[in-house]
Design an enzyme around this catalytic site. Structure first.
Site, PDB file in Angstrom:
ATOM      1  N   LYS A 139       0.843  -1.206   0.000  1.00  0.00           N
ATOM      2  CA  LYS A 139       0.000   0.000   0.000  1.00  0.00           C
ATOM      3  C   LYS A 139       0.875   1.251   0.000  1.00  0.00           C
ATOM      4  CE  LYS A 139      -0.299  -0.058   5.046  1.00  0.00           C
ATOM      5  NZ  LYS A 139      -1.115  -0.521   6.197  1.00  0.00           N
TER       6      LYS A 139
ATOM      7  N   ARG B 188     -11.122   0.391  14.844  1.00  0.00           N
ATOM      8  CA  ARG B 188     -11.037   1.166  13.611  1.00  0.00           C
ATOM      9  C   ARG B 188     -11.927   0.407  12.650  1.00  0.00           C
ATOM     10  NH1 ARG B 188      -5.174   2.019  10.892  1.00  0.00           N
ATOM     11  NH2 ARG B 188      -5.640  -0.125  10.330  1.00  0.00           N
TER      12      ARG B 188
ATOM     13  N   TYR C 153      14.139  31.147   7.107  1.00  0.00           N
ATOM     14  CA  TYR C 153      12.901  31.812   7.514  1.00  0.00           C
ATOM     15  C   TYR C 153      12.842  31.959   9.029  1.00  0.00           C
ATOM     16  CZ  TYR C 153      11.005  31.004   2.850  1.00  0.00           C
ATOM     17  OH  TYR C 153      10.783  31.005   1.501  1.00  0.00           O
TER      18      TYR C 153
ATOM     19  N   MET D 295      10.638  24.730   1.640  1.00  0.00           N
ATOM     20  CA  MET D 295       9.910  23.856   0.714  1.00  0.00           C
ATOM     21  C   MET D 295      10.854  23.023  -0.159  1.00  0.00           C
ATOM     22  SD  MET D 295       6.967  24.835  -2.054  1.00  0.00           S
ATOM     23  CE  MET D 295       5.869  25.553  -0.866  1.00  0.00           C
TER      24      MET D 295
HETATM   25  C1  PLP Z   1      -0.485  -1.545   6.813  1.00  0.00           C
HETATM   26  C2  PLP Z   1      -1.133  -2.770   7.236  1.00  0.00           C
HETATM   27  C3  PLP Z   1      -0.391  -3.943   7.414  1.00  0.00           C
HETATM   28  C4  PLP Z   1       1.117  -3.963   7.333  1.00  0.00           C
HETATM   29  O1  PLP Z   1       1.631  -3.397   8.516  1.00  0.00           O
HETATM   30  P1  PLP Z   1       3.195  -3.310   8.817  1.00  0.00           P
HETATM   31  O2  PLP Z   1       3.266  -2.823  10.212  1.00  0.00           O
HETATM   32  O3  PLP Z   1       3.760  -2.334   7.846  1.00  0.00           O
HETATM   33  O4  PLP Z   1       3.752  -4.657   8.633  1.00  0.00           O
HETATM   34  C5  PLP Z   1      -1.087  -5.100   7.712  1.00  0.00           C
HETATM   35  N1  PLP Z   1      -2.425  -5.102   7.833  1.00  0.00           N
HETATM   36  C6  PLP Z   1      -3.160  -3.991   7.688  1.00  0.00           C
HETATM   37  C7  PLP Z   1      -4.637  -4.062   7.851  1.00  0.00           C
HETATM   38  C8  PLP Z   1      -2.544  -2.784   7.397  1.00  0.00           C
HETATM   39  O5  PLP Z   1      -3.278  -1.689   7.257  1.00  0.00           O
END
Ligand code: PLP
Length: 392
Positions: free
Chosen positions: A59, A152, A284, A332
């Site tokens: 992801k 969640r 800045y 930036m």
């Molecule tokens: C991101 C995620 C993982 C992987 O988690 P890591 O800590 O990066 O290994 C596994 N399951 C779900 C549902 C996630 O959102």
């Protein structure tokens, strides 16, 4: 990891062989023989499953490493499952010719049901009312997520409600059952054993009602690295570990079950070098003031590239083989460092934001600590304009 200098203002270099080695380290850690009954109670082994498989989590563009490239590396290693957050991410992998099973973990939007079927993605269902909608869209298989305490995503429904809902959509196969840990590194809390207990309880109740998904998965990186009784099921879902990271544990944790190393190095170049007199204020807000005559280097990377603004006056980079402090605020597109200790540096020279030069290294966990965030956040924030290069 050796690296060559690149003609790019700011770039990352990702090692395919390190990704592959990290994947193998995780896979071997959960391989038969290693995954003892303590980790995988036999009661939860689905019929017919022989060894725990690995779902490679790619992801968020593989945590900044490039989802397509990482998916190809994992495919070459023989991985059968990948996981993404969104349908869009799954479609991007399919468009690149990735044929592995793809789990979509973070929800399907109302307009995406058709794409799920057409692209042969496997959605995670988080509430029972989604089941008839997937059935209507002729999606053949889903995985069902239980909320075991993360509060969640995932259903809080009782086993009887789940079984009744599944019975109403016989054309839809609930292929997998999963949950997600909220605090797997924390051995000073009982949240993780409590989540495991709830999962097992619900899975057993479902089984007694005839619901027996062929796959079950729960553990991501931290629950693989620091195993708990009952946390490894038929599949595990590592992301962070594949990129070379395991979060530090709290409390009486067992030693990590595998070793991995960061697959990504992040580099930039010096745009300009200048000497400023004592009393000069940098950047800045003039938040840094030279106590002595100082040699500065202005780097071609800023917060638009993913350098955390929080590293202003706090962070360090590796310049000329030694740590050099960030002075003034990160802007930036530019970051200023103090190179008084490395006077040989010139415009065009390369500087390391993440990685190793000689015996000095900086990793995402160190950066995160200084910036008051987590390593995941550092990796995912390396922006799209940072060029990606791959080495074998
Ligand atoms: C991101 C995620 C993982 C992987 O988690 P890591 O800590 O990066 O290994 C596994 N399951 C779900 C549902 C996630 O959102």
């Amino acid at each position: 990891m050796k690296s060559v200098s690149r003609n790019a203002r700011c770039y990352v270099e990702i090692s395919r062989s390190v990704i592959a080695a990290n994947y193998r380290a995780v896979r071997d850690a959960v391989a038969p023989g290693r995954a003892t009954e303590a980790h995988r109670p036999p009661v939860l082994q689905p019929p017919g499953s022989s060894e725990p498989g690995v779902i490679g989590v790619v992801k968020a563009d593989a945590y900044g490493h490039g989802a397509i490239e990482v998916a190809r590396v994992l495919a070459r290693e023989g991985i059968e499952w990948l996981a993404v957050s969104s349908v869009d991410e799954g479609v991007a992998l399919r468009s690149a010719g990735i044929s592995q099973r793809i789990l979509v973990m973070a929800g399907v939007m109302p307009w995406e049901f058709e794409a799920v079927r057409e692209q042969n993605l496997t959605p995670v269902v988080h509430s029972l009312h989604e089941l008839p909608r997937f059935a209507e869209a002729r999606v053949p298989r889903v995985h069902l997520k239980l909320d075991t305490g993360m509060d969640r995503l995932g259903t809080l429904a009782e086993a009887s409600q789940i079984a009744a809902a599944i019975a109403k959509t016989p054309e839809l196969t609930v292929e997998g059952l999963l949950s997600h840990f909220a605090s797997a590194t924390d051995f000073s809390s009982n949240q993780t054993p409590e989540q495991i207990r709830l999962f097992h309880e619900r899975a057993a109740a479902l089984r007694s009602l005839g619901v027996q998904p062929s796959l079950m998965h729960f553990a991501s990186t931290n629950a693989i690295a620091y195993p708990r009784p009952g946390a490894w099921l038929s599949l595990v879902r590592p992301g962070h570990a594949i990129y070379g990271y395991v979060s530090p544990a709290r409390g009486p944790a067992p030693p990590a079950t595998f070793q991995v190393q960061p697959a990504l190095q992040w580099k930039t170049h010096i745009v300009a070098v200048k000497d400023v007199p004592s009393g000069a204020r940098v950047g800045y807000g003039g938040s840094w003031k030279a106590e002595n005559p100082t040699r500065l280097a202005i780097l071609a990377a800023g917060y638009a590239d993913g350098v955390p603004h929080r590293l202003s006056n706090k962070g360090k980079v590796i310049a000329g083989g030694r740590l050099a402090p960030i002075v003034g605020t990160v802007s930036m597109d530019l970051t200023t460092i103090d190179i008084t200790q490395s006077p040989q540096l010139r415009p065009g020279d390369e500087v390391t934001l993440l990685g190793t030069e000689g015996d000095v290294s900086l990793d995402a966990q160190q950066l995160a600590k200084t910036a008051g965030t987590i390593s995941y956040n550092i990796l995912c924030s390396i922006s799209a304009r940072v060029r990606r290069f791959y080495t074998d």
